[in-house]
Design a protein around this motif. Sequence first.
Motif, short mmCIF file in Angstrom:
data_model
loop_
_atom_site.label_atom_id
_atom_site.label_comp_id
_atom_site.label_asym_id
_atom_site.label_seq_id
_atom_site.Cartn_x
_atom_site.Cartn_y
_atom_site.Cartn_z
N SER A 37 -20.18 8.06 19.39
CA SER A 37 -20.52 7.05 18.38
C SER A 37 -19.40 6.75 17.39
N SER A 38 -18.30 7.48 17.47
CA SER A 38 -17.15 7.29 16.59
C SER A 38 -17.45 7.53 15.11
N VAL A 39 -18.45 8.34 14.83
CA VAL A 39 -18.77 8.69 13.45
C VAL A 39 -17.74 9.70 12.96
N MET A 40 -17.25 9.46 11.76
CA MET A 40 -16.33 10.40 11.11
C MET A 40 -17.15 11.13 10.04
N PRO A 41 -17.43 12.43 10.24
CA PRO A 41 -18.31 13.15 9.33
C PRO A 41 -17.91 13.06 7.86
N ASP A 42 -16.64 13.18 7.55
CA ASP A 42 -16.22 13.12 6.14
C ASP A 42 -16.51 11.74 5.54
N ALA A 43 -16.26 10.69 6.32
CA ALA A 43 -16.55 9.34 5.85
C ALA A 43 -18.05 9.13 5.68
N MET A 44 -18.84 9.73 6.57
CA MET A 44 -20.29 9.62 6.48
C MET A 44 -20.80 10.31 5.21
N ARG A 45 -20.26 11.48 4.92
CA ARG A 45 -20.66 12.19 3.69
C ARG A 45 -20.28 11.40 2.45
N MET A 46 -19.09 10.82 2.45
CA MET A 46 -18.64 10.03 1.31
C MET A 46 -19.54 8.80 1.13
N ALA A 47 -19.89 8.14 2.21
CA ALA A 47 -20.77 6.98 2.14
C ALA A 47 -22.15 7.37 1.64
N PHE A 48 -22.65 8.52 2.08
CA PHE A 48 -23.97 9.01 1.63
C PHE A 48 -23.95 9.29 0.14
N GLU A 49 -22.90 9.96 -0.34
CA GLU A 49 -22.79 10.24 -1.78
C GLU A 49 -22.74 8.96 -2.59
#
Length: 117
Positions: A37-49
């Motif tokens: 899915s090309s998800v970048m975990p750090d970017a996902m966490r930043m977007a969630f915050e």
Amino acid sequence: MHEFSLVAGIMDMVDKELRAHGARRLTLARVRYGALSSVMPDAMRMAFEAATAGTPHEGARLELVEESVRVRCTSCGHAFCPPDRQALFLPCPACQESFGLSVEAGEGVFLDHLEAE
């Protein structure tokens, strides 16, 4: 970064679920995402915050779980987990068929579990 749009969609689902169950504040969201899915975990966490900042959900935890890729040969039915993306373009290790691998797991992003107050 497509993670911001993914988180926006996840938060829409979270809000609907919380309303449906009479909850007001998210405390945990577990998201399962496929290795393809090309998800970048750090970017996902930043977007969630960023999405939860200044909302009742601020401080909620985000758990990210990567789902491995699993494919099945459409010729012989052999299922296996390729070691990397490149292996998706190699012949089936069981019958050597060059084309016809079907992805069974490892794609997409799913809201897997919620905890709320």
